[in-house]
Design an enzyme around this catalytic site. Structure first.
Site, mmCIF file in Angstrom:
data_model
loop_
_atom_site.group_PDB
_atom_site.id
_atom_site.type_symbol
_atom_site.label_atom_id
_atom_site.label_comp_id
_atom_site.label_asym_id
_atom_site.label_seq_id
_atom_site.Cartn_x
_atom_site.Cartn_y
_atom_site.Cartn_z
ATOM 1 N N SER A 1 -2.232 16.130 22.009
ATOM 2 C CA SER A 1 -2.173 16.715 23.352
ATOM 3 C C SER A 1 -0.886 16.318 24.059
ATOM 4 C CB SER A 1 -3.361 16.194 24.161
ATOM 5 O OG SER A 1 -3.205 16.514 25.521
ATOM 6 N N TYR B 1 -8.600 8.942 27.451
ATOM 7 C CA TYR B 1 -8.579 10.138 26.591
ATOM 8 C C TYR B 1 -7.175 10.310 25.993
ATOM 9 C CZ TYR B 1 -7.676 15.035 25.574
ATOM 10 O OH TYR B 1 -7.246 16.191 24.978
ATOM 11 N N LYS C 1 -5.728 9.947 21.946
ATOM 12 C CA LYS C 1 -4.879 10.888 21.188
ATOM 13 C C LYS C 1 -3.678 10.142 20.600
ATOM 14 C CE LYS C 1 -7.111 14.769 21.706
ATOM 15 N NZ LYS C 1 -7.777 15.383 20.543
#
Ligand code: UFG
Length: 344
Positions: free
Chosen positions: A130, A154, A158
């Protein structure tokens, strides 16, 4: 020629289902691993409706301890050319409240998939990363050499996954890792049969606007109009989910046809930013619906602007986006209008 088999984790989700359609249409034989924790089993019927083929499914939480053996048994009997790995949790705010769960699920799923791939001698992985790994450290447009510095668990999950994959590639000759850093995926398959169906109140701009347009919510809360952007609202690089799915196919082919090992990383975005208000106006025009807005305070953790430099993907993958903002809005609306309650 025998169809190449591909493992697609998270293949029942929003982005995964669009990748599934393109893989099947391109002649791959796919096996989806998904536990439907953020998706619906109905998606598989919709994929069949579009492609004529119902994908094979292993219904399994990929992060569960001790799931490797049963997954390997379920996958036995085929040679797998590659794995496309999307399974994971993805709500930024939730990750701040539940960091342990985010690291356990998002890192655990990757570690288990690597064990599965090792046992099956499958040496190419395309990973769903991302743009969030860049945080707010870079001027836009940002390329893949930009500094990384996520602002929430989050985003760190990644980045840590990219690190795990990189270390794994360094230790395993012949192993290929292709990290795809997505910008803001929106839109839906042109059939309107699959699309984004967030559970509860949508966190993201497009699904929220779509629910306002279809009458499920009264108005969009615009999170701040005092940023240093063209109209004060946040600017993002929105990418049509079909273009994003095509990017995965290009990445897989790049791996399977290339005589290289190690790690490659690509931004997948349009290279052009739009503000929240520009998106609202485009969506209202494409849908013919009113989209009332209410300006509220900034959302914690948001940045003013992030736009991709996607030149590397164009150069090495031969991929670039084809669909503009109007198409993104029109297709997102088509899906929402046809399925006002999502998958129900
Ligand atoms: N926004 C609003 N109102 C809303 C929702 C969003 O004004 O109800 C604004 C945000 O403030 C931001 C823009 O719309 O300026 C886009 O917000 P999104 O939540 O749609 O997307 P983000 O850029 O915040 O985050 C998304 C994904 C992340 C991913 C990131 C990568 O949610 O998973 O893009 O840049 F990591």
């Amino acid at each position: 020629m025998k169809a190449k088999s591909v493992i697609l984790t998270g293949g029942a989700g929003y982005i995964g289902s669009h990748i599934a359609v393109l893989l099947i249409e391109a002649g791959y034989e796919i096996t989806i691993i998904d536990d439907f924790s953020n998706s619906s089993p109905l998606v598989l019927d919709r994929i069949e409706k579009i492609t004529g083929t119902k994908p094979r499914l292993i219904e399994q939480d990929l992060s569960a301890p001790d799931c490797v053996g049963s997954i390997c048994s379920a996958l036995a009997g085929r040679d797998y050319a590659g794995g496309i790995h999307l399974a994971g949790l993805k709500a930024v705010g939730e990750s701040v409240d539940q960091p342990g769960r985010y690291y356990r699920v998002n890192l655990g799923a990757t570690l288990n998939l690597l064990s599965v791939m090792e046992k099956l001698k499958c040496k190419t992985i395309v990973f769903s990363s991302s743009a969030t790994v860049y945080g707010e450290l870079n001027a836009s447009p940002v390329d893949e050499s930009g500094k990384t510095g996520p602002t929430n668990p989050y985003g760190f999950s990644k980045l840590f996954n990219e690190q795990i994959l990189s270390d794994y590639a360094a230790a395993n000759a012949g192993f290929q890792v292709i990290n795809l850093r997505y910008f803001n995926p929106v839109g839906a398959h042109p059939s309107g049969l699959i699309g984004e169906d967030p559970k509860g109140i949508p966190n993201n701009l497009f699904p929220y606007i779509a629910q306002v347009a279809v009458g499920r919510r009264a108005a969009l809360n615009v999170f701040g109009d005092d940023y240093e952007t063209i109209d004060g609202t946040g600017v993002r690089d929105y990418i049509h989910v079909m273009d994003l799915a095509e990017g995965h196919l290009a990445a897989l082919r790049f791996g399977l046809s290339g005589n290289w090992d190690g790690v490659e990383c690509f931004n997948l975005g349009c290279g052009r930013g739009y503000s929240v208000l520009e998106v609202v106006n485009a969506f209202a025009a494409a849908s013919g619906q009113k989209v009332p807005v209410k300006v509220v305070g900034r959302r914690a953790g948001d940045i003013a602007e992030i736009v991709a430099n996607a030149a590397r993907a164009e150069k090495l993958l031969g991929w670039k986006t084809q669909k503009d903002l109007n198409q993104m809005c029109a297709d997102h609306w088509h899906w929402q209008e046809k399925n006002p309650d999502g998958f129900g």
